[in-house]
Design a protein around this motif. Sequence first.
Motif, PDB file in Angstrom:
ATOM      1  N   ILE A 127       0.868  -1.174   0.000  1.00  0.00           N
ATOM      2  CA  ILE A 127       0.000   0.000   0.000  1.00  0.00           C
ATOM      3  C   ILE A 127       0.907   1.227   0.000  1.00  0.00           C
ATOM      4  N   ILE A 128       0.706   2.110  -0.966  1.00  0.00           N
ATOM      5  CA  ILE A 128       1.489   3.345  -1.072  1.00  0.00           C
ATOM      6  C   ILE A 128       0.523   4.522  -0.931  1.00  0.00           C
ATOM      7  N   ASP A 129       0.776   5.371   0.062  1.00  0.00           N
ATOM      8  CA  ASP A 129      -0.126   6.503   0.307  1.00  0.00           C
ATOM      9  C   ASP A 129       0.149   7.652  -0.664  1.00  0.00           C
ATOM     10  N   ALA A 130      -0.641   8.703  -0.552  1.00  0.00           N
ATOM     11  CA  ALA A 130      -0.542   9.843  -1.464  1.00  0.00           C
ATOM     12  C   ALA A 130       0.751  10.631  -1.281  1.00  0.00           C
ATOM     13  N   ASN A 131       1.487  10.364  -0.199  1.00  0.00           N
ATOM     14  CA  ASN A 131       2.777  11.028   0.047  1.00  0.00           C
ATOM     15  C   ASN A 131       3.951  10.173  -0.416  1.00  0.00           C
ATOM     16  N   ASN A 132       3.680   9.169  -1.241  1.00  0.00           N
ATOM     17  CA  ASN A 132       4.705   8.263  -1.774  1.00  0.00           C
ATOM     18  C   ASN A 132       5.411   7.450  -0.694  1.00  0.00           C
ATOM     19  N   LYS A 133       4.704   7.141   0.361  1.00  0.00           N
ATOM     20  CA  LYS A 133       5.255   6.322   1.448  1.00  0.00           C
ATOM     21  C   LYS A 133       4.579   4.959   1.422  1.00  0.00           C
ATOM     22  N   VAL A 134       5.395   3.917   1.586  1.00  0.00           N
ATOM     23  CA  VAL A 134       4.828   2.580   1.721  1.00  0.00           C
ATOM     24  C   VAL A 134       4.246   2.495   3.127  1.00  0.00           C
ATOM     25  N   SER A 135       2.924   2.412   3.207  1.00  0.00           N
ATOM     26  CA  SER A 135       2.276   2.401   4.518  1.00  0.00           C
ATOM     27  C   SER A 135       2.038   0.992   5.029  1.00  0.00           C
ATOM     28  N   LYS A 136       2.091  -0.005   4.109  1.00  0.00           N
ATOM     29  CA  LYS A 136       1.866  -1.381   4.541  1.00  0.00           C
ATOM     30  C   LYS A 136       2.413  -2.343   3.500  1.00  0.00           C
ATOM     31  N   SER A 137       3.002  -3.442   3.988  1.00  0.00           N
ATOM     32  CA  SER A 137       3.405  -4.554   3.124  1.00  0.00           C
ATOM     33  C   SER A 137       2.807  -5.825   3.696  1.00  0.00           C
ATOM     34  N   ILE A 138       2.174  -6.583   2.831  1.00  0.00           N
ATOM     35  CA  ILE A 138       1.578  -7.857   3.222  1.00  0.00           C
ATOM     36  C   ILE A 138       2.299  -8.926   2.419  1.00  0.00           C
ATOM     37  N   VAL A 139       3.093  -9.732   3.081  1.00  0.00           N
ATOM     38  CA  VAL A 139       3.909 -10.738   2.400  1.00  0.00           C
ATOM     39  C   VAL A 139       3.209 -12.092   2.479  1.00  0.00           C
ATOM     40  N   GLY A 140       3.071 -12.735   1.321  1.00  0.00           N
ATOM     41  CA  GLY A 140       2.531 -14.082   1.288  1.00  0.00           C
ATOM     42  C   GLY A 140       1.069 -14.138   0.896  1.00  0.00           C
ATOM     43  N   TYR A 141       0.626 -15.353   0.672  1.00  0.00           N
ATOM     44  CA  TYR A 141      -0.750 -15.613   0.264  1.00  0.00           C
ATOM     45  C   TYR A 141      -1.716 -15.261   1.392  1.00  0.00           C
ATOM     46  N   ARG A 142      -2.869 -14.702   1.025  1.00  0.00           N
ATOM     47  CA  ARG A 142      -3.960 -14.455   1.958  1.00  0.00           C
ATOM     48  C   ARG A 142      -5.260 -14.911   1.301  1.00  0.00           C
ATOM     49  N   SER A 143      -6.123 -15.526   2.085  1.00  0.00           N
ATOM     50  CA  SER A 143      -7.461 -15.857   1.596  1.00  0.00           C
ATOM     51  C   SER A 143      -8.246 -14.556   1.463  1.00  0.00           C
ATOM     52  N   ALA A 144      -9.407 -14.631   0.864  1.00  0.00           N
ATOM     53  CA  ALA A 144     -10.256 -13.442   0.721  1.00  0.00           C
ATOM     54  C   ALA A 144     -10.592 -12.860   2.093  1.00  0.00           C
ATOM     55  N   GLU A 145     -10.930 -13.716   3.044  1.00  0.00           N
ATOM     56  CA  GLU A 145     -11.291 -13.248   4.378  1.00  0.00           C
ATOM     57  C   GLU A 145     -10.097 -12.606   5.081  1.00  0.00           C
ATOM     58  N   GLN A 146      -8.928 -13.221   4.954  1.00  0.00           N
ATOM     59  CA  GLN A 146      -7.725 -12.679   5.593  1.00  0.00           C
ATOM     60  C   GLN A 146      -7.344 -11.325   4.999  1.00  0.00           C
ATOM     61  N   LEU A 147      -7.374 -11.218   3.681  1.00  0.00           N
ATOM     62  CA  LEU A 147      -6.984  -9.959   3.038  1.00  0.00           C
ATOM     63  C   LEU A 147      -7.992  -8.861   3.368  1.00  0.00           C
ATOM     64  N   THR A 148      -9.264  -9.173   3.326  1.00  0.00           N
ATOM     65  CA  THR A 148     -10.286  -8.180   3.667  1.00  0.00           C
ATOM     66  C   THR A 148     -10.062  -7.654   5.074  1.00  0.00           C
ATOM     67  N   ALA A 149      -9.736  -8.521   6.007  1.00  0.00           N
ATOM     68  CA  ALA A 149      -9.495  -8.098   7.400  1.00  0.00           C
ATOM     69  C   ALA A 149      -8.272  -7.186   7.488  1.00  0.00           C
ATOM     70  N   GLU A 150      -7.251  -7.440   6.681  1.00  0.00           N
ATOM     71  CA  GLU A 150      -6.029  -6.630   6.737  1.00  0.00           C
ATOM     72  C   GLU A 150      -6.185  -5.288   6.034  1.00  0.00           C
TER      73      GLU A 150
END
Length: 151
Positions: A127-150
């Motif tokens: 996730i890269i915010d409007a200030n060009n900063k990486v605000s989040k990295s999610i490494v690895g596979y996620r199910s639909a439920e897991q990704l939605t929660a994150e």
Amino acid sequence: MKKIFLLLTIALISFSTQAQEVKWMTFNDAIAAQKKNKKPIFMDVYTVWCGPCKMLDKNTFSDPKVAELINKKYNPVKFNAEGNEAITFADKKFANPSYDENRKNTRNAMHEFAGFLALRGYPTMVIIDANNKVSKSIVGYRSAEQLTAEL
């Protein structure tokens, strides 16, 4: 008349159950869109040989709730970490000078932008915010439920 009603009912049911798709764009298009809509960028960083990356496409990104969430909240980007796309980010240009077209369907050289992101594996969702900063990295596979929660 009953046949027409039945056909219309079937058409409406099939239309309403069609899976919504993530509206992927190039990174450069997402940067331009972000200047207008101020949404963060959601980037799926993948490689063509990565099994869990393919599982994300098949199981997670095809989920209508995930697609709706990503399309609504983000400018979604699908980025091949070993591809040949030229990228401009924070006034810097990134390329893949060692890219080999003959290896486009297998392991290839790492893109400079993937190195800039300091990835720890594939897939990685960034996730890269409007200030060009990486605000989040999610490494690895996620199910639909897991990704939605994150997200």
